[in-house]
Design a protein around this motif. Sequence first.
Motif, mmCIF file in Angstrom:
data_model
loop_
_atom_site.group_PDB
_atom_site.id
_atom_site.type_symbol
_atom_site.label_atom_id
_atom_site.label_comp_id
_atom_site.label_asym_id
_atom_site.label_seq_id
_atom_site.Cartn_x
_atom_site.Cartn_y
_atom_site.Cartn_z
ATOM 1 N N ASP A 42 75.800 4.586 34.046
ATOM 2 C CA ASP A 42 76.358 4.023 32.905
ATOM 3 C C ASP A 42 78.019 3.703 32.854
ATOM 4 N N ARG A 43 78.737 4.879 33.590
ATOM 5 C CA ARG A 43 80.201 4.361 33.319
ATOM 6 C C ARG A 43 80.753 3.796 34.521
ATOM 7 N N PRO A 95 81.186 13.145 34.804
ATOM 8 C CA PRO A 95 79.836 12.765 34.362
ATOM 9 C C PRO A 95 78.759 13.902 34.430
ATOM 10 N N THR A 141 75.470 13.860 34.123
ATOM 11 C CA THR A 141 73.878 13.187 34.772
ATOM 12 C C THR A 141 74.148 12.242 35.638
ATOM 13 N N GLY A 177 72.632 9.434 35.099
ATOM 14 C CA GLY A 177 72.132 8.255 34.066
ATOM 15 C C GLY A 177 73.759 8.119 33.553
ATOM 16 N N GLU A 178 74.389 9.239 33.237
ATOM 17 C CA GLU A 178 75.862 9.036 32.671
ATOM 18 C C GLU A 178 76.786 8.280 33.902
ATOM 19 N N LEU A 179 76.643 8.743 35.009
ATOM 20 C CA LEU A 179 77.330 8.249 36.091
ATOM 21 C C LEU A 179 76.919 6.693 36.330
ATOM 22 N N ARG A 237 86.803 13.325 32.675
ATOM 23 C CA ARG A 237 85.801 13.744 32.156
ATOM 24 C C ARG A 237 84.410 13.489 33.124
#
Length: 174
Positions: A30-31, A22, A24, A26-28, A20
């Motif tokens: 967070d994960r 990422p 953005t 920001g998402e990278l 899945r």
Amino acid sequence: MHLNPYGEDAVNLAADLANRRPATAGELADRCRAAGLALEHPVTPQDLERTHAVLEAWERVVDATGEHERAELVNRMLAESAAHPRLTDHAGSGWHLHYRDDRQPLGSVLSALIAVGTALHLVGRGMHRLRRCAVTGCTTIFADTSRTGRQRYCSQRCANRDAVRRHRAGHAAR
Ligand SMILES: [Zn+2]
Ligand SMILES: [Zn+2]
């Protein structure tokens, strides 16, 4: 806290990001944090771009047709990303090894972490222990950390789906 490259954390993080992607920076961030990675710098679009390139290379490792091709592709990733190992206690949480130079952006950190983590997983557990799910139509990648090393499905759900399909195919053949 840092991901232990000797364990399965790094290769599992690679699979999670590849399965899945990422969307953005920001998402990278967070994960990676959720996976236990300590982030030293703000995460940028360049980090996201580098991560996608690393994941492209890593998926070629997953899809390699034999051990020698797989080893060659991992070696290429190691050559591109990993520096000589160094001892560090930068986080104040104990001495550990980094396989990269200090103060690298997240894209470079992931590049080294995924290359080294995958190499250690394959030599430690077995060169075949990285694959896609055996269910037709499921392309999910997983690192096989099972005791037997014969995991064929990404999840129990896919294992059940395939058992039902094989059962039906058996009936149709009779
Ligand atoms: Zn560290
Ligand atoms: Zn599956």
